[in-house]
Design a protein around this motif. Structure first.
Motif, mmCIF file in Angstrom:
data_model
loop_
_atom_site.group_PDB
_atom_site.id
_atom_site.type_symbol
_atom_site.label_atom_id
_atom_site.label_comp_id
_atom_site.label_asym_id
_atom_site.label_seq_id
_atom_site.Cartn_x
_atom_site.Cartn_y
_atom_site.Cartn_z
ATOM 1 N N UNK A 204 -2.738 -28.890 -1.677
ATOM 2 C CA UNK A 204 -3.037 -27.585 -2.283
ATOM 3 C C UNK A 204 -4.182 -26.907 -1.536
ATOM 4 N N UNK A 205 -5.239 -27.673 -1.239
ATOM 5 C CA UNK A 205 -6.400 -27.127 -0.517
ATOM 6 C C UNK A 205 -5.968 -26.601 0.848
ATOM 7 N N UNK A 206 -5.135 -27.365 1.551
ATOM 8 C CA UNK A 206 -4.650 -26.966 2.877
ATOM 9 C C UNK A 206 -3.894 -25.643 2.800
ATOM 10 N N UNK A 208 -4.065 -23.277 0.462
ATOM 11 C CA UNK A 208 -4.942 -22.175 0.070
ATOM 12 C C UNK A 208 -5.804 -21.707 1.238
ATOM 13 N N UNK A 209 -6.269 -22.630 2.052
ATOM 14 C CA UNK A 209 -7.104 -22.277 3.205
ATOM 15 C C UNK A 209 -6.298 -21.560 4.291
ATOM 16 N N UNK A 210 -4.999 -21.781 4.328
ATOM 17 C CA UNK A 210 -4.153 -21.139 5.331
ATOM 18 C C UNK A 210 -3.990 -19.643 5.106
ATOM 19 N N UNK A 211 -4.289 -19.166 3.905
ATOM 20 C CA UNK A 211 -3.934 -17.796 3.534
ATOM 21 C C UNK A 211 -4.901 -16.725 4.016
ATOM 22 N N UNK A 212 -6.078 -17.136 4.501
ATOM 23 C CA UNK A 212 -7.055 -16.183 5.045
ATOM 24 C C UNK A 212 -7.409 -15.053 4.077
ATOM 25 N N UNK A 216 -8.329 -16.939 -2.143
ATOM 26 C CA UNK A 216 -7.689 -18.224 -1.891
ATOM 27 C C UNK A 216 -8.697 -19.257 -1.400
ATOM 28 N N UNK A 217 -9.665 -18.815 -0.605
ATOM 29 C CA UNK A 217 -10.715 -19.728 -0.147
ATOM 30 C C UNK A 217 -11.506 -20.263 -1.338
ATOM 31 N N UNK A 218 -11.804 -19.370 -2.286
ATOM 32 C CA UNK A 218 -12.543 -19.786 -3.489
ATOM 33 C C UNK A 218 -11.720 -20.780 -4.296
ATOM 34 N N UNK A 308 -23.033 -19.435 -2.946
ATOM 35 C CA UNK A 308 -22.095 -18.892 -1.965
ATOM 36 C C UNK A 308 -22.309 -19.441 -0.557
ATOM 37 N N UNK A 309 -23.563 -19.667 -0.176
ATOM 38 C CA UNK A 309 -23.831 -20.197 1.166
ATOM 39 C C UNK A 309 -23.210 -21.576 1.336
ATOM 40 N N UNK A 310 -23.407 -22.447 0.354
ATOM 41 C CA UNK A 310 -22.838 -23.791 0.401
ATOM 42 C C UNK A 310 -21.313 -23.735 0.449
ATOM 43 N N UNK A 311 -20.752 -22.846 -0.349
ATOM 44 C CA UNK A 311 -19.298 -22.675 -0.376
ATOM 45 C C UNK A 311 -18.801 -22.152 0.967
ATOM 46 N N UNK A 312 -19.508 -21.167 1.525
ATOM 47 C CA UNK A 312 -19.129 -20.583 2.814
ATOM 48 C C UNK A 312 -19.136 -21.631 3.927
ATOM 49 N N UNK A 313 -20.173 -22.455 3.960
ATOM 50 C CA UNK A 313 -20.281 -23.503 4.987
ATOM 51 C C UNK A 313 -19.097 -24.462 4.875
ATOM 52 N N UNK A 314 -18.740 -24.850 3.652
ATOM 53 C CA UNK A 314 -17.600 -25.753 3.473
ATOM 54 C C UNK A 314 -16.303 -25.101 3.941
ATOM 55 N N UNK A 315 -16.123 -23.824 3.622
ATOM 56 C CA UNK A 315 -14.909 -23.107 4.025
ATOM 57 C C UNK A 315 -14.794 -23.055 5.545
ATOM 58 N N UNK A 316 -15.881 -22.700 6.211
ATOM 59 C CA UNK A 316 -15.872 -22.610 7.676
ATOM 60 C C UNK A 316 -15.542 -23.966 8.293
ATOM 61 N N UNK A 317 -16.201 -25.016 7.846
ATOM 62 C CA UNK A 317 -15.946 -26.360 8.382
ATOM 63 C C UNK A 317 -14.500 -26.784 8.140
#
Length: 330
Positions: A204-206, A208-212, A216-218, A308-317
């Motif tokens: 599911x995570x994979x 959601x992350x594909x959708x840009x 979906x990232x959240x 949001x910063x912590x979430x953003x870092x996880x999304x980018x990685x």
């Protein structure tokens, strides 16, 4: 302490399903808040989930929605339903949409076909849910969600229900069956087959992350938190219960959240703003400060916004890792 911005309102404990993960349907009927009492809700609320039991079992639901809309004009409102009352839901939603054309509906699906019927304890329940979704689309409801509750019996159904939601162009939300002394039950809901669970969450995570898309990232990050909680019984972000969020039961009792049985006050006796800033509320906040008992969207939503910063870092990685996996596969 700021005023609350997020709330779940259980407007009834009457229920027409017999779910394995919940015993609300076994609760004895009690006098419920009347529609006028929902006018006491604070106008500061931004997100409201109307829940139950089954909300559409209340004949005065339209009036309740009208009063909630009046009291909280800026709030995003979503109604959670098991979807079994297809015709009643259609008639009620037709009126509700005239009051609030932006209101959303979350329909529970915990498996495809027979498995959903077994978990919810209702014969032909799945077909009734499909009819409800069809009706909501006919009414042009702007936000229709599929709500999946993962438990031991349906782990491998998660991806199937997610794919169904995608095929129907509907949002997918997920929760884990959890314990609550005052709300949906106190039985042990721990999932034993953790490897299967982890694999389902990863898929599911994979996707959601594909959708840009930021939304979906959240959702991907929320799902990651749900996975961590289901596997380790730990939150990845601090809880905002009794800070940004409260739970209101059908009798007017205000709780910090859906799992803590500490009562802050009652809406019939005092305004929520006064209750929120009372000594009792502050004492309860201290007691639950480091609570690790749940990971639900109602308390996770504001936690995510505050970090949001912590979430953003996880999304980018995660996106970088995803890119490398796809590149290797090509």
């Amino acid at each position: 302490m700021k005023n609350p911005i997020d709330a779940v309102l259980a407007i009834t404990y009457l229920c027409n399903s017999r779910c394995k993960m919940c015993d609300i349907w076994q609760k004895k009927p009690q006098k419920e808040l009347n529609p006028e009492e929902y006018l006491k809700l604070p106008k500061c609320l931004k997100d409201i989930n109307i829940s139950g039991g089954e909300p559409f079992l209340r004949n005065d639901l339209v009036e309740i929605i009208q009063n909630i809309k009046t009291a909280c004009p800026r709030a995003r409102i979503i109604i959670s339903t098991n979807g079994f009352l297809s015709e009643i839901i259609y008639r009620q939603m037709k009126k509700i949409l005239e009051i609030n054309p932006n209101i959303g509906v979350a329909v529970s699906i915990d498996g495809i076909g027979k498995i959903h019927n077994e978990i919810r304890g209702v014969d032909n329940g799945y077909q009734k849910v499909l009819k409800t979704i069809e009706n909501l689309k006919l009414l042009k409801v702007k936000s229709i969600k599929i709500a999946f509750t993962v438990m031991g019996e349906n782990i491998k159904e998660m991806e199937k229900v997610y794919n169904f939601a995608q095929e129907q162009n509907l949002e997918f939300t997920c929760a884990a069956a959890q314990n609550s002394e005052h709300y949906f039950g106190a039985e042990n809901q721990k999932i034993q087959n953790k490897e299967d669970l982890k694999n389902q969450f990863k898929k599911i995570i994979f996707q959601e992350l594909k959708k840009n898309n930021l939304k979906n990232f959240a959702r991907a990050y929320f799902t990651r938190g749900l996975c961590e909680f289901a596997l380790k019984q730990k939150r990845i972000l601090p809880c905002q219960a009794a800070k940004d969020f409260f739970f209101l039961d059908p009798q007017g009792n205000i709780y910090p959240c859906l799992v803590s049985n500490l009562i802050i006050g009652n809406i019939k006796e005092e305004k929520i703003e006064k209750i929120w800033h009372s000594e009792k509320a502050e004492e309860i906040r201290k007691k639950i400060k480091n609570c690790q008992r749940c990971w639900m969207i109602c308390t996770a939503r504001t936690s995510i916004k505050k970090h949001l910063l912590k979430v953003f870092v996880w999304i980018v990685k995660s996106k970088i890792k995803q890119f490398h996996k796809i590149s290797k596969a090509i």
